[in-house]
Scaffold this motif. Structure first.
Motif, PDB file in Angstrom:
ATOM      1  N   TRP A 158     -15.530  -9.400   9.283  1.00  0.00           N
ATOM      2  CA  TRP A 158     -14.001  -8.730   9.686  1.00  0.00           C
ATOM      3  C   TRP A 158     -13.764  -7.415   9.501  1.00  0.00           C
ATOM      4  O   TRP A 158     -13.775  -6.902   7.956  1.00  0.00           O
ATOM      5  N   THR A 159     -12.562  -6.307  10.097  1.00  0.00           N
ATOM      6  CA  THR A 159     -12.726  -5.226   9.996  1.00  0.00           C
ATOM      7  C   THR A 159     -11.035  -4.937   9.378  1.00  0.00           C
ATOM      8  O   THR A 159     -10.632  -5.746   9.842  1.00  0.00           O
ATOM      9  N   LEU A 160     -10.599  -4.785   8.138  1.00  0.00           N
ATOM     10  CA  LEU A 160      -9.472  -4.452   8.239  1.00  0.00           C
ATOM     11  C   LEU A 160      -8.815  -2.725   8.253  1.00  0.00           C
ATOM     12  O   LEU A 160      -9.670  -2.131   7.490  1.00  0.00           O
ATOM     13  N   ASN A 161      -7.961  -2.521   8.730  1.00  0.00           N
ATOM     14  CA  ASN A 161      -7.813  -1.204   8.373  1.00  0.00           C
ATOM     15  C   ASN A 161      -6.796  -0.433   7.423  1.00  0.00           C
ATOM     16  O   ASN A 161      -6.646  -1.513   6.445  1.00  0.00           O
ATOM     17  N   PRO A 162      -6.859   0.183   6.970  1.00  0.00           N
ATOM     18  CA  PRO A 162      -5.976   0.797   5.805  1.00  0.00           C
ATOM     19  C   PRO A 162      -5.103   0.211   5.321  1.00  0.00           C
ATOM     20  O   PRO A 162      -4.805  -0.219   4.181  1.00  0.00           O
ATOM     21  N   THR A 163      -3.808   0.197   6.258  1.00  0.00           N
ATOM     22  CA  THR A 163      -2.610  -0.681   5.863  1.00  0.00           C
ATOM     23  C   THR A 163      -3.163  -2.723   5.371  1.00  0.00           C
ATOM     24  O   THR A 163      -3.149  -2.551   4.311  1.00  0.00           O
ATOM     25  N   ALA A 164      -4.027  -2.629   5.799  1.00  0.00           N
ATOM     26  CA  ALA A 164      -4.096  -4.413   5.933  1.00  0.00           C
ATOM     27  C   ALA A 164      -4.900  -4.534   4.540  1.00  0.00           C
ATOM     28  O   ALA A 164      -5.205  -4.910   3.476  1.00  0.00           O
ATOM     29  N   ALA A 165      -6.437  -3.548   4.254  1.00  0.00           N
ATOM     30  CA  ALA A 165      -6.786  -3.642   2.789  1.00  0.00           C
ATOM     31  C   ALA A 165      -6.435  -3.123   1.770  1.00  0.00           C
ATOM     32  O   ALA A 165      -6.707  -3.540   0.490  1.00  0.00           O
ATOM     33  N   ALA A 166      -5.269  -2.221   1.478  1.00  0.00           N
ATOM     34  CA  ALA A 166      -4.392  -1.851   0.515  1.00  0.00           C
ATOM     35  C   ALA A 166      -3.758  -3.641   0.263  1.00  0.00           C
ATOM     36  O   ALA A 166      -3.925  -3.498  -0.585  1.00  0.00           O
ATOM     37  N   VAL A 167      -3.328  -4.217   1.331  1.00  0.00           N
ATOM     38  CA  VAL A 167      -2.443  -5.406   0.714  1.00  0.00           C
ATOM     39  C   VAL A 167      -3.660  -6.404  -0.014  1.00  0.00           C
ATOM     40  O   VAL A 167      -3.502  -6.928  -0.920  1.00  0.00           O
ATOM     41  N   LEU A 168      -4.312  -6.544   0.964  1.00  0.00           N
ATOM     42  CA  LEU A 168      -5.658  -7.754  -0.034  1.00  0.00           C
ATOM     43  C   LEU A 168      -6.528  -6.963  -1.254  1.00  0.00           C
ATOM     44  O   LEU A 168      -6.385  -7.908  -1.950  1.00  0.00           O
ATOM     45  N   GLN A 171       5.491  -7.389  -4.390  1.00  0.00           N
ATOM     46  CA  GLN A 171       4.464  -6.051  -5.141  1.00  0.00           C
ATOM     47  C   GLN A 171       3.845  -5.785  -3.897  1.00  0.00           C
ATOM     48  O   GLN A 171       3.555  -4.542  -4.125  1.00  0.00           O
ATOM     49  N   ALA A 172       2.684  -6.149  -3.132  1.00  0.00           N
ATOM     50  CA  ALA A 172       2.058  -5.553  -2.431  1.00  0.00           C
ATOM     51  C   ALA A 172       2.813  -4.915  -1.148  1.00  0.00           C
ATOM     52  O   ALA A 172       2.893  -3.799  -0.697  1.00  0.00           O
ATOM     53  N   ALA A 173       4.355  -5.177  -0.630  1.00  0.00           N
ATOM     54  CA  ALA A 173       5.097  -4.777   0.455  1.00  0.00           C
ATOM     55  C   ALA A 173       5.443  -3.357  -1.113  1.00  0.00           C
ATOM     56  O   ALA A 173       5.670  -2.837   0.150  1.00  0.00           O
ATOM     57  N   THR A 174       5.607  -3.431  -1.726  1.00  0.00           N
ATOM     58  CA  THR A 174       6.757  -2.765  -2.743  1.00  0.00           C
ATOM     59  C   THR A 174       5.532  -1.222  -2.539  1.00  0.00           C
ATOM     60  O   THR A 174       5.867  -0.081  -2.262  1.00  0.00           O
ATOM     61  N   ALA A 175       4.460  -1.870  -3.097  1.00  0.00           N
ATOM     62  CA  ALA A 175       3.326  -0.893  -2.747  1.00  0.00           C
ATOM     63  C   ALA A 175       2.698  -0.093  -1.536  1.00  0.00           C
ATOM     64  O   ALA A 175       2.977   0.843  -1.734  1.00  0.00           O
ATOM     65  N   LEU A 176       3.044  -1.235   0.019  1.00  0.00           N
ATOM     66  CA  LEU A 176       3.059  -0.351   0.592  1.00  0.00           C
ATOM     67  C   LEU A 176       4.535   0.640   1.157  1.00  0.00           C
ATOM     68  O   LEU A 176       3.934   1.574   1.842  1.00  0.00           O
ATOM     69  N   THR A 177       5.403  -0.008   0.916  1.00  0.00           N
ATOM     70  CA  THR A 177       6.616   1.442   1.141  1.00  0.00           C
ATOM     71  C   THR A 177       5.874   3.060   0.325  1.00  0.00           C
ATOM     72  O   THR A 177       6.929   3.848   0.832  1.00  0.00           O
ATOM     73  N   GLY A 178       5.354   2.884  -0.845  1.00  0.00           N
ATOM     74  CA  GLY A 178       5.289   4.538  -1.790  1.00  0.00           C
ATOM     75  C   GLY A 178       3.890   4.932  -0.272  1.00  0.00           C
ATOM     76  O   GLY A 178       3.471   6.239  -1.438  1.00  0.00           O
ATOM     77  N   GLU A 179       2.962   4.226  -0.499  1.00  0.00           N
ATOM     78  CA  GLU A 179       1.979   4.373   0.564  1.00  0.00           C
ATOM     79  C   GLU A 179       2.169   5.193   1.574  1.00  0.00           C
ATOM     80  O   GLU A 179       1.854   5.944   2.060  1.00  0.00           O
ATOM     81  N   GLU A 194      11.396  -4.569   4.359  1.00  0.00           N
ATOM     82  CA  GLU A 194      11.320  -5.323   5.429  1.00  0.00           C
ATOM     83  C   GLU A 194      10.183  -5.264   6.424  1.00  0.00           C
ATOM     84  O   GLU A 194       9.893  -6.030   6.006  1.00  0.00           O
ATOM     85  N   GLU A 195       9.854  -4.659   7.208  1.00  0.00           N
ATOM     86  CA  GLU A 195       8.814  -4.345   7.793  1.00  0.00           C
ATOM     87  C   GLU A 195       7.508  -4.823   6.834  1.00  0.00           C
ATOM     88  O   GLU A 195       6.691  -5.348   6.769  1.00  0.00           O
ATOM     89  N   ALA A 196       7.241  -3.650   5.692  1.00  0.00           N
ATOM     90  CA  ALA A 196       6.223  -3.971   4.126  1.00  0.00           C
ATOM     91  C   ALA A 196       5.744  -5.414   4.341  1.00  0.00           C
ATOM     92  O   ALA A 196       4.799  -5.882   4.421  1.00  0.00           O
ATOM     93  N   GLU A 197       7.225  -6.195   3.919  1.00  0.00           N
ATOM     94  CA  GLU A 197       7.592  -8.028   3.639  1.00  0.00           C
ATOM     95  C   GLU A 197       6.567  -8.490   4.947  1.00  0.00           C
ATOM     96  O   GLU A 197       5.975  -8.969   4.956  1.00  0.00           O
TER      97      GLU A 197
END
Length: 85
Positions: A29-39, A50-58, A64-67
């Protein structure tokens, strides 16, 4: 218990995100940068929130969308049986 990759699943970072390889099935499976950051955040012991909060910063994404993104990505990883909890 923190999230881990299931035994036999390898992860490699690429210039486009990450790739997961299931050694038993030979599927990958190939994960795009967003999915890779979440994982990576989840593997580092962070919660889904916490992973969602990190997405909003990056990335340019609201809380809501990040969650929703984290929940979707985690659901797909679970459905593919790539992770263990």
């Amino acid at each position: 218990m923190p999230l881990t990759l299931r035994p036999g699943v390898l992860m490699a970072d690429t210039e486009y995100g990450s790739t997961l390889l299931d050694q038993r099935s030979g599927e990958y499976w190939t994960l795009n940068p967003t999915a890779a950051a979440v994982l990576r955040a989840l593997l580092d012991g962070r919660s889904a929130r916490q992973a969602a909060t990190a997405l909003t910063g990056e990335y340019d994404v609201g809380p809501e969308e990040a969650e929703e993104d984290v929940a979707r990505i985690l659901g797909e990883l679970r459905a593919a049986r790539l992770v263990a909890e």
